[in-house]
Design an enzyme around this catalytic site. Structure first.
Site, PDB file in Angstrom:
ATOM      1  N   LYS A 116       7.368  11.946  13.056  1.00 54.22           N
ATOM      2  CA  LYS A 116       6.702  12.005  14.360  1.00 54.22           C
ATOM      3  C   LYS A 116       7.759  11.861  15.470  1.00 54.22           C
ATOM      4  CE  LYS A 116       2.608  10.495  11.897  1.00 54.22           C
ATOM      5  NZ  LYS A 116       2.362  11.790  11.288  1.00 54.22           N
ATOM      6  N   SER A 149      -4.176   6.606  14.669  1.00 55.06           N
ATOM      7  CA  SER A 149      -3.706   7.985  14.791  1.00 55.06           C
ATOM      8  C   SER A 149      -4.650   8.901  15.550  1.00 55.06           C
ATOM      9  CB  SER A 149      -3.434   8.562  13.404  1.00 55.06           C
ATOM     10  OG  SER A 149      -4.583   8.456  12.587  1.00 55.06           O
ATOM     11  N   HIS A 206       2.800   5.983  14.467  1.00 56.49           N
ATOM     12  CA  HIS A 206       2.681   6.551  15.817  1.00 56.49           C
ATOM     13  C   HIS A 206       3.279   5.645  16.893  1.00 56.49           C
ATOM     14  CE1 HIS A 206       0.209   9.896  14.469  1.00 56.49           C
ATOM     15  NE2 HIS A 206      -0.291   9.030  13.610  1.00 56.49           N
TER      16      HIS A 206
HETATM   17  C1  LIG Z   1      -0.989   6.425  10.737  1.00 55.06           C
HETATM   18  C2  LIG Z   1      -0.298   7.407   9.849  1.00 55.06           C
HETATM   19  N1  LIG Z   1       0.362   6.956   8.773  1.00 55.06           N
HETATM   20  C3  LIG Z   1       1.005   7.796   7.947  1.00 55.06           C
HETATM   21  C4  LIG Z   1       1.021   9.147   8.176  1.00 55.06           C
HETATM   22  C5  LIG Z   1       1.729  10.034   7.221  1.00 55.06           C
HETATM   23  O1  LIG Z   1       3.036  10.305   7.645  1.00 55.06           O
HETATM   24  P1  LIG Z   1       3.762  11.639   7.167  1.00 55.06           P
HETATM   25  O2  LIG Z   1       3.229  12.750   8.003  1.00 55.06           O
HETATM   26  O3  LIG Z   1       5.198  11.359   7.372  1.00 55.06           O
HETATM   27  O4  LIG Z   1       3.419  11.829   5.738  1.00 55.06           O
HETATM   28  C6  LIG Z   1       0.352   9.662   9.297  1.00 55.06           C
HETATM   29  C7  LIG Z   1       0.315  11.089   9.665  1.00 55.06           C
HETATM   30  O5  LIG Z   1       0.680  12.019   9.142  1.00 55.06           O
HETATM   31  C8  LIG Z   1      -0.324   8.775  10.143  1.00 55.06           C
HETATM   32  O6  LIG Z   1      -1.006   9.239  11.194  1.00 55.06           O
END
Ligand SMILES: Cc1ncc(COP(=O)(O)O)c(C=O)c1O
Length: 390
Positions: A238, A179, A207
């Site tokens: 996203k 990320s 992502h």
């Molecule tokens: C790699 C990764 N996994 C999970 C999440 C969490 O997803 P959400 O924003 O839908 O809670 C994020 C970012 O927010 C992320 O960057």
């Protein structure tokens, strides 16, 4: 006695170390440009990679799902049921990911903590890349399994740690696209190594979903690994432009999560509008591959331009382009400087990234124009010119 006075003192210490954070307030839709404090700025840090959060078809689908199923979902799925729309989306996501079934959570964060806690317990070990997302780290903690951290993307290290054995079951977990760095995990080797050691695999495609792969299915699809990962995590927040997370895998895995993933069982189902929006987004992803191509084009343009200006830019294969700075105060200065030039991208500092690797995390959106990317480059050039950049 001032029992909570310590919080103020800690905040002061954070500020002193250039580590105090607070969100900007946005007065407009989250598109390629946003309005902040009365100014239009180019948004160069959003995860709305395909621009679908502002797509009229997606917004209309959210409206119509709210009209049909209501503003809220009432309770968790096991208490008051799933809407037909949510079940349809689970089936659609399973098809998109090439798996038997899928379970939706309220967020990607909850999907990660739910799946890890459901698959690993105190007698088990979770092997986790050192740069995995915080939700994976929190899932490891919640599971009470032994965390075993391997060096970033280092498959030899993973292999040797797995060889030590000593646990009831092992689970290997990784982001597919990291990320804060935008690079892709070596999934082909990872799957092979995990299989050799009889370890389960969980891959977080937060992502990558909608951005990578011939059909936008993610890095797993791009690398020809469809059906070979035990649990594929994704988020609708996203590229899908909505909100909510999911875990795709076998029918047994889905049934197990419905029975054991506490962050799904004890959490109210996502709002119908989010489900409607995500369903429409999946259709756009299937019918408009040009959005994915545009991301690759803009990534190349921005990366080359920044390197020509002398910036240290990561090797990204996604929509995420890290511009490495180093110290937190320097990253904050650079962020403030590009903002003066009309570009919004905050400094990313520890604990979101390792100490000494503060950065500006740029992202490209399929809806950015060439002109907007040129303006981002001009902003970075101006920062170099006046010494604001390190
Ligand atoms: C790699 C990764 N996994 C999970 C999440 C969490 O997803 P959400 O924003 O839908 O809670 C994020 C970012 O927010 C992320 O960057």
């Amino acid at each position: 006695m001032d029992s909570i006075g310590w919080v103020g003192r800690e905040l002061g210490a954070l500020e002193e170390a250039s580590l105090l954070r607070s969100p900007a307030i946005i007065d407009s839709m989250s598109g390629p440009e946003v309005s902040i404090e009365g100014r239009r700025l180019i948004l160069a840090c959003s995860n709305n990679y395909l621009g679908l959060a502002g797509d009229e078809r997606v917004i209309e689908a959210a409206r119509s799902a709210a009209s049909r199923f209501g503003a809220g979902s009432g309770a968790s799925p096991l208490v008051s049921g799933l809407t037909r729309a949510q079940r349809d989306l689970e089936e659609r996501l399973a098809a998109f990911k090439g798996t038997e079934d899928c379970v939706i959570f309220s967020s990607g964060y909850l999907a990660n903590i739910g799946v890890i806690q459901a698959l690993a317990g105190p007698d088990d070990a979770v092997f986790s890349d050192e740069l995995n997302h915080a939700s994976i780290i929190d899932g490891c903690r919640l599971s009470r399994a032994t965390p075993v951290i391997y060096r970033h993307a280092d498959m030899e290290h993973l292999d040797s740690l797995l060889s030590e054995g000593g646990f009831r079951r092992s689970l290997v977990v990784t982001d597919s696209v990291f990320s804060m760095d935008g690079d892709v995990a070596p999934l082909t080797e990872l799957v092979e190594i995990a299989r050799r050691h009889g370890a389960m695999t969980v891959v977080d495609e937060a992502h990558a979903t909608g951005v990578l792969g011939p059909a936008g299915g993610g890095a797993v699809e791009a690398l020809g690994l469809t059906g070979q990962v035990d649990a594929v995590v994704g988020t609708m927040s996203k590229a899908l432009g909505s909100a909510g997370g999911f875990v795709a895998g076998t029918s047994d895995l889905a049934a197990w999560l419905r029975n054991r993933a506490r962050s799904q069982i004890f959490d109210t189902a996502p709002v119908p509008a989010a489900i409607g929006a995500a369903s429409a987004a999946i259709e756009v992803i299937a019918s408009e591959p040009v959005r994915r191509e545009r991301i690759a084009e803009l990534r190349a343009l921005l990366t080359e331009g920044l390197r020509d200006l002398g910036y240290r830019v990561g090797e990204s294969e996604s929509a995420i382009i890290p511009v490495f700075v180093g110290e937190s105060d320097e990253a904050m200065r650079l962020s403030a400087r590009i903002r003066q030039s009309g570009v919004f991208a905050p400094a990313i500092r520890p604990p979101s990234v390792p100490v000494g690797t503060a950065r500006i995390r740029l992202t490209v959106m399929a809806t950015h124009s060439d002109m907007q990317i040129a303006q981002v480059l001009d902003a970075f050039a101006a920062a170099r010119g006046d010494g604001s950049a390190p």
